[in-house]
Design an enzyme around this catalytic site. Structure first.
Site, PDB file in Angstrom:
ATOM      1  CB  SER A 243     119.035 124.688  68.318  1.00 52.62           C
ATOM      2  OG  SER A 243     119.862 124.941  69.420  1.00 52.62           O
ATOM      3  CG  HIS A 273     122.808 120.929  68.527  1.00 53.86           C
ATOM      4  ND1 HIS A 273     123.430 121.475  69.607  1.00 53.86           N
ATOM      5  CD2 HIS A 273     121.846 121.833  68.159  1.00 53.86           C
ATOM      6  CE1 HIS A 273     122.883 122.652  69.899  1.00 53.86           C
ATOM      7  NE2 HIS A 273     121.913 122.885  69.031  1.00 53.86           N
ATOM      8  CG  HIS A 319     131.281 122.559  73.176  1.00 50.46           C
ATOM      9  ND1 HIS A 319     131.349 123.819  72.638  1.00 50.46           N
ATOM     10  CD2 HIS A 319     129.996 122.374  73.550  1.00 50.46           C
ATOM     11  CE1 HIS A 319     130.149 124.380  72.704  1.00 50.46           C
ATOM     12  NE2 HIS A 319     129.304 123.524  73.251  1.00 50.46           N
ATOM     13  NE  ARG A 328     126.000 124.081  78.618  1.00 50.83           N
ATOM     14  CZ  ARG A 328     125.736 123.959  77.315  1.00 50.83           C
ATOM     15  NH1 ARG A 328     124.569 124.353  76.842  1.00 50.83           N
ATOM     16  NH2 ARG A 328     126.630 123.456  76.493  1.00 50.83           N
ATOM     17  CG  ASP A 374     124.014 117.038  75.314  1.00 47.32           C
ATOM     18  OD1 ASP A 374     123.007 117.543  75.837  1.00 47.32           O
ATOM     19  OD2 ASP A 374     124.475 117.410  74.221  1.00 47.32           O
TER      20      ASP A 374
END
Ligand code: NMX
Ligand code: MLT
Length: 441
Positions: A243, A273, A319, A328, A374
């Site tokens: 992105s 993604h 990843h 995160r 995610d």
């Protein structure tokens, strides 16, 4: 005034560390905002000319320095590992994860202004940090919060004639307007799709994250805290992710920030993604549907293998750059342990954390078997009632507006070039490799 790694402009963290000893030795420097000016744009007006000169000097003095060795693998493998982008707002370390202007997520949680004592950082503070490289004061964040709230209703201004060195100014206006309005549009879409079009007006008295949660229809104080954390951690992940890179690429053609950001969101919507966040919750729900909430680790392992054997990836794991658990993920896990330790889906996410990495390691080809951002976000949102997984990537997009737009402002401020990498054919590569082989001793 001097910027970034220049001693004169740094306020040593030491004085701050005195108050925040738990920051520990990992933090070397944090630039605290020394000016008391609450206007973000005037701060940039001061910083940008210095950075323009700095880049000019870098180009003229070091333009020919080689940046690592580029290999055929990198050319074929999607430019992985190839340093080819300038991205000022954040940097990703494969081992420790993202740093926003040098600050890790825990450091941001410690030094950025918060809405409530001990709470999550305000995304406006992060936006200030991304743009200026400096930790803002509470007053500065409040002023920016008000500015964004006011912009949510301001008409777009069109500036037609401007010198290149000042392109950043209309870009700044577009970007701040875009950041301010994206939650309004996103909340409208949510209410229209899932709540009979019963839209909720913005509340200017709330901060950015809390107001977004409010417009979506979630006024629980903990959900507002979650939204602050969510927006902060999803904002930026250096420049090479799909992105951010897309936003930067499209912006490099001088397409305006709205077009650039729209392009970025289309990249975010891919399942490898950002869409992975919806895939994770749907996958977890399919586990529960098939095996129940109290699934054993052995059953879970079997389910993971079943997913892999059907040719699918395990969403939320792996990843392109990271090689350890995504920080995160870690901070979302900490949030869950603090606020929703008994949630059955959180417990399932915790079990997956134990089960999935050994399976992916056993698969033999996965470079990073650990969870990414995610793997966790869906169960937190689901807990507070935001259950519509198909909407999750929109939330990711709202947050990413902060990072992509911050860099777009700097792209224009530094006059970064049209992005246009050289491509070659397989013929070209084969001939090149044969020649290289023939000439090697
Ligand atoms: N499940 C199954 N296989 C995997 C996974 C996974 N979670 N992760 C990597 N692999 C496979 C990958 O498909 C590749 O297989 P093949 O050689 O047959 O094509 C092999 O392992 C090597 O891939 P890597 O070099 O480890 O990973 P790569 O950099 O190519 O891809 C991802 C990175 C993120 C696309 C990949 O790990 C993946 O598909 N993960 C699941 C989807 C996901 O969670 N995406 C979200 C990423 C974060 N975000 O928000 O963007
Ligand atoms: C992101 O946040 O953009 C993802 O983790 C993907 C990446 O960094 O490549």
């Amino acid at each position: 005034m001097v910027f970034f790694r220049s001693v004169a402009a740094f306020t040593r963290l030491r004085s701050r560390v005195g108050q925040q000893s738990s920051l520990g030795s990992s933090v070397r420097w944090i630039q605290m905002q020394s000016s008391t000016d609450v206007d973000l744009k005037s701060q940039l007006q001061e910083l940008i000319p210095e950075q323009q000169d700095r880049l000019k000097k870098l180009k003229s003095e070091h333009g020919k320095v080689q940046l690592g060795n580029i290999t055929v693998d990198m050319v074929i493998g999607g430019m992985r590992g190839m340093t080819g982008l300038l991205w000022e707002t954040s940097l990703l370390d494969p081992e420790e994860g993202i740093r926003f202007r040098g600050l890790s997520i825990p450091e941001c949680q410690k030094v950025l202004p918060v809405a409530q004592s001990g709470g999550e950082p305000l995304p406006e503070g992060l936006l200030w940090l991304l743009l200026t490289g400096k930790v803002p004061s509470k007053e500065q964040v409040e002023a920016l919060s008000k500015d964004l709230a006011n912009r949510a209703a301001v008409p777009v201004c069109i500036i037609t004639k401007i010198f290149p060195s000042r392109f950043w100014e209309p870009t700044y206006e577009d970007c701040l307007n875009l950041i301010a309005r994206v939650p309004v549009v996103a909340a409208y879409v949510y209410r229209r799709m899932y709540k009979n079009g019963d839209s909720i007006p913005s509340d200017k008295s709330l901060d950015y994250g809390a107001n977004f949660s409010h417009m979506l229809g979630f006024d629980d104080a903990k959900m507002k805290e979650l939204m602050r954390l969510y927006i902060t951690i999803h904002s930026d992940h250096e420049g090479g992710n799909v992105s951010a890179h897309t936003g930067h690429l499209v912006g490099s053609a001088l397409s305006d920030p709205y077009l650039s950001f729209a392009a970025a969101l289309n990249g975010l919507a891919g399942p490898l993604h950002g869409l992975a966040n919806q895939e994770v919750l749907l996958w977890i729900k399919s586990v529960v549907e098939e095996c129940g909430e109290n699934i054993s680790k052995d059953q879970l392992k079997e389910y993971v293998w079943k997913t892999l054997n059907s040719g699918k990836v395990v969403p939320g794991y792996g990843h392109g750059v990271l090689r350890k658990t995504d920080p995160r993920y870690v901070c979302q896990r900490e949030f869950a342990l603090k606020h929703l330790p008994d949630d059955p889906l959180f417990q399932l996410v915790s079990k997956l954390y134990e089960v999935v990495p050994p399976v992916l390691t056993e698969l033999g080809k996965v470079k990073n078997p650990w969870p990414n951002v995610d793997a966790h976000s869906g169960v937190l949102l689901n807990h507070y009632g935001l259950t519509e997984a198909r909407y999750y990537t929109v939330l990711f997009g709202v947050s990413r507006s902060l990072g992509i737009c911050s860099q777009l402002i700097w792209d224009r401020a530094l006059g970064l070039a049209l992005e246009r990498p050289k491509s070659v054919t397989m013929d070209w590569l084969e001939t090149y490799c044969e020649k290289a082989k023939a000439s090697s001793p």
